[in-house]
Design a protein around this motif. Structure first.
Motif, PDB file in Angstrom:
ATOM      1  N   LEU A   1       0.827  -1.212   0.000  1.00  0.00           N
ATOM      2  CA  LEU A   1       0.000   0.000   0.000  1.00  0.00           C
ATOM      3  C   LEU A   1       0.860   1.261   0.000  1.00  0.00           C
ATOM      4  O   LEU A   1       0.514   2.258  -0.638  1.00  0.00           O
ATOM      5  CB  LEU A   1      -0.934  -0.022   1.201  1.00  0.00           C
ATOM      6  N   ALA A   2       1.993   1.208   0.705  1.00  0.00           N
ATOM      7  CA  ALA A   2       2.907   2.352   0.662  1.00  0.00           C
ATOM      8  C   ALA A   2       3.430   2.564  -0.751  1.00  0.00           C
ATOM      9  O   ALA A   2       3.596   3.705  -1.207  1.00  0.00           O
ATOM     10  CB  ALA A   2       4.063   2.136   1.630  1.00  0.00           C
ATOM     11  N   GLY A   3       3.651   1.478  -1.460  1.00  0.00           N
ATOM     12  CA  GLY A   3       4.112   1.573  -2.842  1.00  0.00           C
ATOM     13  C   GLY A   3       3.089   2.188  -3.773  1.00  0.00           C
ATOM     14  O   GLY A   3       3.446   2.698  -4.845  1.00  0.00           O
ATOM     15  N   LEU A   4       1.830   2.149  -3.363  1.00  0.00           N
ATOM     16  CA  LEU A   4       0.765   2.779  -4.145  1.00  0.00           C
ATOM     17  C   LEU A   4       0.575   4.248  -3.776  1.00  0.00           C
ATOM     18  O   LEU A   4      -0.307   4.909  -4.327  1.00  0.00           O
ATOM     19  CB  LEU A   4      -0.552   2.024  -3.933  1.00  0.00           C
ATOM     20  N   GLY A   5       1.388   4.720  -2.845  1.00  0.00           N
ATOM     21  CA  GLY A   5       1.327   6.124  -2.472  1.00  0.00           C
ATOM     22  C   GLY A   5       0.460   6.430  -1.270  1.00  0.00           C
ATOM     23  O   GLY A   5       0.187   7.601  -0.978  1.00  0.00           O
ATOM     24  N   HIS A   6       0.049   5.399  -0.524  1.00  0.00           N
ATOM     25  CA  HIS A   6      -0.796   5.616   0.648  1.00  0.00           C
ATOM     26  C   HIS A   6       0.044   5.790   1.912  1.00  0.00           C
ATOM     27  O   HIS A   6       1.196   5.347   1.981  1.00  0.00           O
ATOM     28  CB  HIS A   6      -1.775   4.465   0.800  1.00  0.00           C
ATOM     29  N   GLN A   7      -0.534   6.438   2.910  1.00  0.00           N
ATOM     30  CA  GLN A   7       0.107   6.657   4.204  1.00  0.00           C
ATOM     31  C   GLN A   7      -0.349   5.530   5.138  1.00  0.00           C
ATOM     32  O   GLN A   7      -1.526   5.459   5.490  1.00  0.00           O
ATOM     33  CB  GLN A   7      -0.283   8.021   4.776  1.00  0.00           C
ATOM     34  N   VAL A   8       0.583   4.683   5.530  1.00  0.00           N
ATOM     35  CA  VAL A   8       0.230   3.426   6.176  1.00  0.00           C
ATOM     36  C   VAL A   8       0.723   3.389   7.618  1.00  0.00           C
ATOM     37  O   VAL A   8       1.877   3.731   7.898  1.00  0.00           O
ATOM     38  CB  VAL A   8       0.846   2.239   5.397  1.00  0.00           C
ATOM     39  N   LEU A   9      -0.157   2.936   8.519  1.00  0.00           N
ATOM     40  CA  LEU A   9       0.232   2.623   9.892  1.00  0.00           C
ATOM     41  C   LEU A   9       0.057   1.123  10.096  1.00  0.00           C
ATOM     42  O   LEU A   9      -1.051   0.600  10.027  1.00  0.00           O
ATOM     43  CB  LEU A   9      -0.623   3.391  10.903  1.00  0.00           C
ATOM     44  N   SER A  10       1.182   0.434  10.332  1.00  0.00           N
ATOM     45  CA  SER A  10       1.211  -1.003  10.562  1.00  0.00           C
ATOM     46  C   SER A  10       1.332  -1.249  12.059  1.00  0.00           C
ATOM     47  O   SER A  10       2.296  -0.798  12.684  1.00  0.00           O
ATOM     48  CB  SER A  10       2.402  -1.617   9.812  1.00  0.00           C
ATOM     49  N   VAL A  11       0.372  -1.970  12.623  1.00  0.00           N
ATOM     50  CA  VAL A  11       0.360  -2.228  14.070  1.00  0.00           C
ATOM     51  C   VAL A  11       0.500  -3.726  14.302  1.00  0.00           C
ATOM     52  O   VAL A  11      -0.190  -4.526  13.659  1.00  0.00           O
ATOM     53  CB  VAL A  11      -0.951  -1.720  14.708  1.00  0.00           C
ATOM     54  N   ASP A  12       1.370  -4.098  15.229  1.00  0.00           N
ATOM     55  CA  ASP A  12       1.522  -5.513  15.542  1.00  0.00           C
ATOM     56  C   ASP A  12       2.116  -5.667  16.938  1.00  0.00           C
ATOM     57  O   ASP A  12       2.790  -4.762  17.442  1.00  0.00           O
ATOM     58  CB  ASP A  12       2.424  -6.201  14.508  1.00  0.00           C
TER      59      ASP A  12
ATOM     60  N   ALA B   1       8.780  -5.478   8.565  1.00  0.00           N
ATOM     61  CA  ALA B   1       7.871  -4.652   7.768  1.00  0.00           C
ATOM     62  C   ALA B   1       8.564  -3.388   7.286  1.00  0.00           C
ATOM     63  O   ALA B   1       8.471  -3.013   6.114  1.00  0.00           O
ATOM     64  CB  ALA B   1       6.624  -4.307   8.596  1.00  0.00           C
ATOM     65  N   ARG B   2       9.271  -2.727   8.193  1.00  0.00           N
ATOM     66  CA  ARG B   2       9.987  -1.498   7.807  1.00  0.00           C
ATOM     67  C   ARG B   2      11.068  -1.811   6.781  1.00  0.00           C
ATOM     68  O   ARG B   2      11.252  -1.063   5.813  1.00  0.00           O
ATOM     69  CB  ARG B   2      10.579  -0.822   9.044  1.00  0.00           C
ATOM     70  N   GLN B   3      11.781  -2.900   6.999  1.00  0.00           N
ATOM     71  CA  GLN B   3      12.843  -3.282   6.067  1.00  0.00           C
ATOM     72  C   GLN B   3      12.290  -3.569   4.683  1.00  0.00           C
ATOM     73  O   GLN B   3      12.887  -3.174   3.670  1.00  0.00           O
ATOM     74  CB  GLN B   3      13.589  -4.502   6.601  1.00  0.00           C
ATOM     75  N   LEU B   4      11.156  -4.236   4.628  1.00  0.00           N
ATOM     76  CA  LEU B   4      10.565  -4.570   3.332  1.00  0.00           C
ATOM     77  C   LEU B   4      10.153  -3.306   2.597  1.00  0.00           C
ATOM     78  O   LEU B   4      10.424  -3.153   1.393  1.00  0.00           O
ATOM     79  CB  LEU B   4       9.364  -5.498   3.531  1.00  0.00           C
ATOM     80  N   ALA B   5       9.489  -2.390   3.300  1.00  0.00           N
ATOM     81  CA  ALA B   5       9.081  -1.138   2.666  1.00  0.00           C
ATOM     82  C   ALA B   5      10.296  -0.336   2.209  1.00  0.00           C
ATOM     83  O   ALA B   5      10.333   0.184   1.087  1.00  0.00           O
ATOM     84  CB  ALA B   5       8.221  -0.323   3.630  1.00  0.00           C
ATOM     85  N   GLU B   6      11.305  -0.248   3.072  1.00  0.00           N
ATOM     86  CA  GLU B   6      12.502   0.525   2.735  1.00  0.00           C
ATOM     87  C   GLU B   6      13.247  -0.077   1.552  1.00  0.00           C
ATOM     88  O   GLU B   6      13.813   0.655   0.728  1.00  0.00           O
ATOM     89  CB  GLU B   6      13.415   0.617   3.959  1.00  0.00           C
ATOM     90  N   SER B   7      13.218  -1.402   1.433  1.00  0.00           N
ATOM     91  CA  SER B   7      13.907  -2.042   0.305  1.00  0.00           C
ATOM     92  C   SER B   7      13.272  -1.670  -1.023  1.00  0.00           C
ATOM     93  O   SER B   7      13.898  -1.798  -2.080  1.00  0.00           O
ATOM     94  CB  SER B   7      13.901  -3.568   0.481  1.00  0.00           C
ATOM     95  N   ARG B   8      12.034  -1.188  -0.976  1.00  0.00           N
ATOM     96  CA  ARG B   8      11.321  -0.766  -2.183  1.00  0.00           C
ATOM     97  C   ARG B   8      11.286   0.749  -2.326  1.00  0.00           C
ATOM     98  O   ARG B   8      10.591   1.287  -3.197  1.00  0.00           O
ATOM     99  CB  ARG B   8       9.900  -1.323  -2.158  1.00  0.00           C
ATOM    100  N   GLY B   9      11.981   1.438  -1.429  1.00  0.00           N
ATOM    101  CA  GLY B   9      12.046   2.892  -1.513  1.00  0.00           C
ATOM    102  C   GLY B   9      10.862   3.600  -0.894  1.00  0.00           C
ATOM    103  O   GLY B   9      10.599   4.774  -1.221  1.00  0.00           O
ATOM    104  N   HIS B  10      10.166   2.935   0.037  1.00  0.00           N
ATOM    105  CA  HIS B  10       8.982   3.526   0.663  1.00  0.00           C
ATOM    106  C   HIS B  10       9.152   3.540   2.179  1.00  0.00           C
ATOM    107  O   HIS B  10       9.991   2.840   2.728  1.00  0.00           O
ATOM    108  CB  HIS B  10       7.730   2.740   0.289  1.00  0.00           C
ATOM    109  N   ALA B  11       8.329   4.326   2.829  1.00  0.00           N
ATOM    110  CA  ALA B  11       8.336   4.392   4.289  1.00  0.00           C
ATOM    111  C   ALA B  11       6.942   4.077   4.822  1.00  0.00           C
ATOM    112  O   ALA B  11       5.934   4.434   4.194  1.00  0.00           O
ATOM    113  CB  ALA B  11       8.770   5.774   4.752  1.00  0.00           C
ATOM    114  N   ILE B  12       6.895   3.398   5.945  1.00  0.00           N
ATOM    115  CA  ILE B  12       5.630   3.158   6.634  1.00  0.00           C
ATOM    116  C   ILE B  12       5.794   3.574   8.089  1.00  0.00           C
ATOM    117  O   ILE B  12       6.911   3.621   8.611  1.00  0.00           O
ATOM    118  CB  ILE B  12       5.203   1.676   6.564  1.00  0.00           C
TER     119      ILE B  12
END
Length: 205
Positions: free
Chosen positions: A57-68, A77-88
């Motif tokens: 969803l971050a890759g689609l340009g959305h502002q995401v809050l991941s709770v766990d 989760a952060r590493q995966l997003a960052e590896s694609r150039g996105h932040a969550i």
């Protein structure tokens, strides 16, 4: 050499594997329903695990809050997003005791978040409260018919969801759709094969 960390939380233990146990691709139902989000939507993902859905969803340009509840899962989760150039954004929390935001999100996606029956309805109510008016609720989970199947999910019937229960929990939503679905999962090593699912889609009044 430093010793491997010792994790006491069972989900930390599970996610300590270097592999993404449910894959790195998004859940298919979530990916399909994401087309209904407005541009730059604020999205809440409770029980998001290793973050495959948040990263998508971050890759689609959305502002995401991941709770766990798993620190390890959130790190992955952060590493995966960052590896694609996105932040969550992430929040480490037990959902039963978390201070849920109010009327903040354009959507809540609950994907394979299996809660005990005593917590299910109250937390589902919090999901609704977290959305803005008109917000989109999307849920996918296993039904009790999943127990004999080998494609994943809890083997405790108290953690599995029925169509009737979810219709009751989300009765306040408009355009509510709750349906039992048979599908083939292909989501990393722990979700493979035929599955008995229930899906919910609805909008906050």
């Amino acid at each position: 050499m430093p010793a491997d960390p010792v994790f006491t939380d069972p989900w930390d233990q599970r996610f300590a594997s270097p592999h993404y146990l449910y894959g790195q691709a998004p859940n298919a139902f979530l990916a399909d329903m994401a087309r209904h989000l407005p541009t730059g939507a604020q999205v809440l993902l409770p029980g998001d695990g290793e973050g495959r859905n948040a990263a998508h969803l971050a890759g689609l340009g959305h502002q995401v809050l991941s709770v766990d509840r798993s620190v390890v899962g959130l790190q992955k989760a952060r590493q995966l997003a960052e590896s694609r150039g996105h932040a969550i954004q992430t929040a480490h929390a037990d959902l039963a005791h978390w201070t849920w935001p109010r009327q903040r999100f354009d959507a809540v996606f609950s994907i394979f978040l299996h809660l005990p029956s005593a917590l299910r309805a109250p937390i589902h109510a919090q999901m609704v409260e977290a959305m803005k008016p008109g917000g989109l609720l999307v849920l996918e989970a296993f039904r009790p018919e999943q127990i004999p199947l080998s494609s994943g999910g809890p083997k405790d019937v108290d953690l599995l969801y029925t169509v009737a229960d979810l219709r009751t929990d989300f009765a306040v939503l408009r355009d509510l759709r709750v349906e039992a679905v048979e599908a083939t999962l292909d989501e990393g090593p722990l979700h493979q094969g035929q599955a008995a699912l229930v899906r919910v889609v609805g909008r906050k009044q």
